[in-house]
Design an enzyme around this catalytic site. Structure first.
Site, mmCIF file in Angstrom:
data_model
loop_
_atom_site.group_PDB
_atom_site.id
_atom_site.type_symbol
_atom_site.label_atom_id
_atom_site.label_comp_id
_atom_site.label_asym_id
_atom_site.label_seq_id
_atom_site.Cartn_x
_atom_site.Cartn_y
_atom_site.Cartn_z
ATOM 1 N N VAL A 1 7.774 -6.071 -42.481
ATOM 2 C CA VAL A 1 7.032 -7.042 -43.277
ATOM 3 C C VAL A 1 6.047 -7.787 -42.381
ATOM 4 C CG1 VAL A 1 7.228 -9.079 -44.749
ATOM 5 C CG2 VAL A 1 9.030 -7.363 -44.771
ATOM 6 N N CYS A 2 4.800 -7.882 -42.843
ATOM 7 C CA CYS A 2 3.807 -8.721 -42.167
ATOM 8 C C CYS A 2 3.209 -9.648 -43.226
ATOM 9 C CB CYS A 2 2.742 -7.866 -41.473
ATOM 10 S SG CYS A 2 1.741 -6.892 -42.603
ATOM 11 N N LYS A 3 2.123 -10.289 -42.919
ATOM 12 C CA LYS A 3 1.567 -11.263 -43.862
ATOM 13 C C LYS A 3 0.943 -10.596 -45.091
ATOM 14 C CE LYS A 3 -1.172 -15.439 -44.125
ATOM 15 N NZ LYS A 3 -1.901 -16.459 -43.383
ATOM 16 N N GLY B 1 0.488 -6.963 -45.334
ATOM 17 C CA GLY B 1 0.824 -5.551 -45.455
ATOM 18 C C GLY B 1 -0.112 -4.632 -44.697
ATOM 19 N N MET C 1 4.204 -10.237 -47.183
ATOM 20 C CA MET C 1 4.812 -11.458 -47.735
ATOM 21 C C MET C 1 3.972 -12.058 -48.859
ATOM 22 S SD MET C 1 7.790 -12.196 -46.702
ATOM 23 C CE MET C 1 7.936 -13.840 -47.356
#
Length: 140
Positions: A98-100, A102, A127
């Site tokens: 998961v990153c900010k 995608g 996220m």
């Protein structure tokens, strides 16, 4: 208007040809990257609940503390290489990166796959999409 378009195409065939080539290449790239082991928020939830998937949040610590998926582990992308050994026990489990937004999670997913993690996935939309879908976040 259409007459001007046809006139432009006739006067600039090389420019139009290059545009079409770039357009086709972009469509192929987007199609391939969209299908490479990305999971939606609903699919991620199923993996977490049914298969005890590990959620790996690769955002920086302050973003992680502002809100993250319950049970997620925070290993910032910048320190992933030095902390990869922390994930060795979970090689057989699904791992959801998961990153900010995608976008950067794909690079981490590729690193994990290269390191032997059989079931590494990225969360499509990151996220931001998780929160847009109304799913819960934990703040610490």
């Amino acid at each position: 208007m259409i007459d001007q378009l046809f006139e432009f195409v006739q006067n600039h065939p090389l420019l139009v040809g290059m545009f079409l080539l770039v357009l086709i290449a972009w469509i192929i790239y987007e199609t391939r990257s969209a299908s490479t082991s990305g999971v939606t928020s609903a699919q991620a939830t199923q993996l977490i609940n049914r298969e005890d998937a590990v959620v790996l949040d690769v955002r920086e610590s302050k973003d992680f503390k502002a809100g993250h998926i319950a049970g997620a582990r925070n290993i910032p992308q910048s320190s992933l290489d030095s902390r990869m050994n922390e994930l060795e026990k979970q090689k057989s489990q699904p791992i959801i990166v998961v990153c900010k937004h995608g976008q950067s999670s794909g690079a981490v997913q590729a690193k994990l796959a290269k390191a032997g993690f059989e079931r590494a996935f990225k969360l499509k939309g990151g996220m931001m999409q998780w929160q847009a879908d109304g799913l819960p976040v934990v703040k610490k």
